[in-house]
Write an enzyme that holds these catalytic residues in place. Sequence first.
Site, mmCIF file in Angstrom:
data_model
loop_
_atom_site.group_PDB
_atom_site.id
_atom_site.type_symbol
_atom_site.label_atom_id
_atom_site.label_comp_id
_atom_site.label_asym_id
_atom_site.label_seq_id
_atom_site.Cartn_x
_atom_site.Cartn_y
_atom_site.Cartn_z
ATOM 1 N N TYR A 109 1.115 -1.546 0.144
ATOM 2 C CA TYR A 109 0.098 0.094 0.368
ATOM 3 C C TYR A 109 1.284 1.618 0.232
ATOM 4 C CZ TYR A 109 -3.508 2.641 0.963
ATOM 5 O OH TYR A 109 -5.096 3.977 1.346
ATOM 6 N N ASP A 154 -7.858 0.184 -3.161
ATOM 7 C CA ASP A 154 -8.650 1.238 -3.263
ATOM 8 C C ASP A 154 -8.499 1.409 -4.974
ATOM 9 O OD1 ASP A 154 -10.404 1.245 -1.050
ATOM 10 O OD2 ASP A 154 -9.495 2.809 -0.345
HETATM 11 C C1 BGC Z 1 -4.208 3.634 6.706
HETATM 12 C C2 BGC Z 1 -2.728 3.604 6.745
HETATM 13 C C3 BGC Z 1 -3.535 2.757 7.756
HETATM 14 C C4 BGC Z 1 -4.220 1.268 7.434
HETATM 15 C C5 BGC Z 1 -4.474 0.103 8.064
HETATM 16 C C6 BGC Z 1 -4.889 3.122 6.453
HETATM 17 O O1 BGC Z 1 -6.693 3.506 6.076
HETATM 18 O O2 BGC Z 1 -4.197 4.387 5.417
HETATM 19 O O3 BGC Z 1 -1.508 3.697 7.108
HETATM 20 O O4 BGC Z 1 -1.869 1.613 7.774
HETATM 21 O O5 BGC Z 1 -5.767 1.783 7.042
HETATM 22 O O6 BGC Z 1 -5.040 0.643 9.180
#
Ligand code: BGC
Length: 450
Positions: free
Chosen positions: A175, A227
Amino acid sequence: MFKFASLLAFLSVLPSISYAQSQVYGQCGGIQWGGPTTCVSGSVCTYVNDYYSQCLPGSATSSTSTRSTTSSTSTRTTTSTTTTGTGPTSTPAAGNPFVGYDVFLNPYYAAEVKAAAAAMTDSSLAAKAASVANIPSFFWLDTVSKVPTLGTFLSNATALQTSSGKKQIVPIVVYDLPDRDCAAKASNGEFSIANGGQANYYNYIDQIVAQIKQYPNVRVVAVIEPDSLANLVTNLNVAKCANAQTTYKTCVTYALQQLASVGVYMYMDAGHAGWLGWPANIQPAASLFASMYKSANSSPFVRGLATNVANYNALSAASPDPITQGNSNYDELHYIQALGPMLASAGFPAQFVVDQGRSGQQNLRNQWGDWCNIKGAGFGTRPTTSTPSSLIDAIVWVKPGGESDGTSNSSSPRFDSTCSLSDATQPAPEAGTWFQTYFETLVSKANPSL
Ligand code: BGC
């Protein structure tokens, strides 16, 4: 060719020249952390848990986290220095990659949960909360600075496998796309397309690959870029998404190919029933995912798709939530059973994993598109390979419950107005950081109960 070689040489030295100070939202401390412990001006190194201190916007007298632990034995690696492992075979085992494996419990989440339970005064709630540390969730590589920690966990998993005799599968989320979260703001990332984002992303993937290569005896499963591809199906009217389209596809293709080369079992993120499950979206979605699969040379390591990541939908709803009206795919099971055959006819024999980490309570939202720290949510069905469809490999917890979906602070650069809607819990901290009161609700509303 020469240009390519010199680019690689440049990338291999990037970590040492680019991270003299951590960027805003970058890591700045934690167990096994070998990178910088100070933050760029305008941000403060803030203790999150024993494994992670993060540069958050703001100012303070000191810019170094006092509670962060820096280790002299850094696990930071670069592509040029770590390729000692032999790597896995190039052919995946047939069938469901989760079967026969214990899902590795990552110490990062366990540390968050342990600290959260310790902060609770109600002892019965605290005991239930503490038990969440024994439920596997995915480790999000949401910044390049977390990649060395993956190495630590792979090493731990390898040792556990040897000592226990139980095969380990380590679940991760890839991610870090440039211009990440193009249709929202809450999870905007560290790389931008305008500023070398594609090269930075390749370096990020290369570092993950280098870590995985060193631990060929444990299995890795990855959810790829929540996403991102879904945004390309429905949000090309948003300028940032239209601009990111080519880069997203190029970068995801690179991730799929490189991770397949080290035997990672992958599920591309496919939004959820209330996003791509609508009649107008589902066929275009199937076409896009099938084309991505083909761009990865139809590798069998690209096992399929992940749905409902960090969302709140039921796998199998007792009755349709009224907000789903107009969509016959009113839960994840209907969505998967509709999408699976479309993918198969487009040449992608896809299997699925479904996030149920926060789906224990239903009919909570005002609109189906609401996604931020939904009020009243509870932990859901525990991870299992016992699923209601042969298309579904596993029910999983991808989002680590208790980490925020986004800040409700309207002055933050990552403020998204979805996080201040009336069905969003407030006040809420930055995405990915710990949200204690939210975690407490997830525990008390867990269904099945903890
Ligand atoms: C955040 C990440 C996080 C992930 C899991 C996402 O919404 O942007 O920084 O690691 O959620 O909590």
